[in-house]
Design a protein around this motif. Sequence first.
Motif, PDB file in Angstrom:
ATOM      1  N   GLY A  41      42.916  41.774  42.003  1.00  0.00           N
ATOM      2  CA  GLY A  41      44.274  41.581  42.513  1.00  0.00           C
ATOM      3  C   GLY A  41      45.275  42.567  41.931  1.00  0.00           C
ATOM      4  O   GLY A  41      44.944  43.454  41.144  1.00  0.00           O
ATOM      5  N   ASP A  42      46.537  42.369  42.307  1.00  0.00           N
ATOM      6  CA  ASP A  42      47.606  43.287  41.926  1.00  0.00           C
ATOM      7  C   ASP A  42      48.329  42.901  40.651  1.00  0.00           C
ATOM      8  O   ASP A  42      49.008  43.725  40.039  1.00  0.00           O
ATOM      9  N   HIS A  86      52.111  34.775  42.172  1.00  0.00           N
ATOM     10  CA  HIS A  86      51.487  36.023  42.625  1.00  0.00           C
ATOM     11  C   HIS A  86      50.435  36.528  41.645  1.00  0.00           C
ATOM     12  O   HIS A  86      49.715  37.480  41.959  1.00  0.00           O
ATOM     13  N   ASP A 106      47.135  37.127  40.004  1.00  0.00           N
ATOM     14  CA  ASP A 106      45.770  37.036  40.534  1.00  0.00           C
ATOM     15  C   ASP A 106      44.728  36.783  39.451  1.00  0.00           C
ATOM     16  O   ASP A 106      43.705  36.149  39.700  1.00  0.00           O
ATOM     17  N   THR A 107      44.986  37.304  38.250  1.00  0.00           N
ATOM     18  CA  THR A 107      44.029  37.187  37.146  1.00  0.00           C
ATOM     19  C   THR A 107      44.759  36.832  35.864  1.00  0.00           C
ATOM     20  O   THR A 107      45.823  37.386  35.580  1.00  0.00           O
ATOM     21  N   PRO A 133      44.338  31.225  39.554  1.00  0.00           N
ATOM     22  CA  PRO A 133      43.914  32.625  39.471  1.00  0.00           C
ATOM     23  C   PRO A 133      42.518  32.746  38.880  1.00  0.00           C
ATOM     24  O   PRO A 133      41.974  31.783  38.348  1.00  0.00           O
ATOM     25  N   ARG A 134      41.950  33.934  38.971  1.00  0.00           N
ATOM     26  CA  ARG A 134      40.715  34.211  38.235  1.00  0.00           C
ATOM     27  C   ARG A 134      41.009  34.116  36.743  1.00  0.00           C
ATOM     28  O   ARG A 134      42.074  34.519  36.284  1.00  0.00           O
ATOM     29  N   ASP A 192      36.094  31.754  38.665  1.00  0.00           N
ATOM     30  CA  ASP A 192      36.948  31.606  39.846  1.00  0.00           C
ATOM     31  C   ASP A 192      36.984  30.134  40.251  1.00  0.00           C
ATOM     32  O   ASP A 192      36.108  29.350  39.839  1.00  0.00           O
TER      33      ASP A 192
END
Length: 226
Positions: A17-18, A86, A88-89, A115-116, A158
């Motif tokens: 992700g970002d 937002h 992601d990780t 998130p991860r 995950d």
Amino acid sequence: MIPINRRLQKVSEYIIGDSLADIGSDHAFLPMYSLEQGQIKSAIAGEVIPGPYQSAVNSVQRHGYHNQIDIRLGDGLTILNPEDDHVDTVTICGMGGPLIAKILTQGFEHIPYRPRLILQSNIQSEPIRRFLQANGYQIVTETLIKERAHIYEIIVADPGTMTLSARDLKFGPFLHPNPSELFVEKWTREIEALHDIKEQLDPVRHQARYDEITRQENEIKEVLNQ
């Protein structure tokens, strides 16, 4: 070039992700390295102690990433807010497994967007796996990395479900079925440490503890000799 050790470099390989949230970020090397590599576009770096927090602030400013990395002072996952959905990780690295599990337990409500999770423990990863299994996460891979004679475990999870055996919980569902050289080295060291403890015990006066250590030794040997 961001100075990063092999351990964190390996962790970075699993970031997706970002946006990254790095808990216990130290000098924010992992977020800066990930930005430098083009893996992410923004990051949040958390520190609970003012000294390391200021070090991270200074480090990020010195390398010119102050517009992309938000450094926050706070305890564990509690630095994350609802508007951080937002992310992601989430990475939590360089701590013992029980402490990582405690951080997850105390702050899990702060990551409802699931998130991860990339969790790098220095010792005792079993509490991490127990937490993940009980809270809707599935381990997707695990790996070992050796640095300065210490062997570290990296667990990547995950959202999902899993049912781990007692052996999976202790040794890692991705690690024990096909033991690597590092796996054998890590658990051989553990047998040696247990043996040293036993040497200090009286088998009669400390029978319960002595028998428990013997059980642990046999369990490890069984996994190594499979």
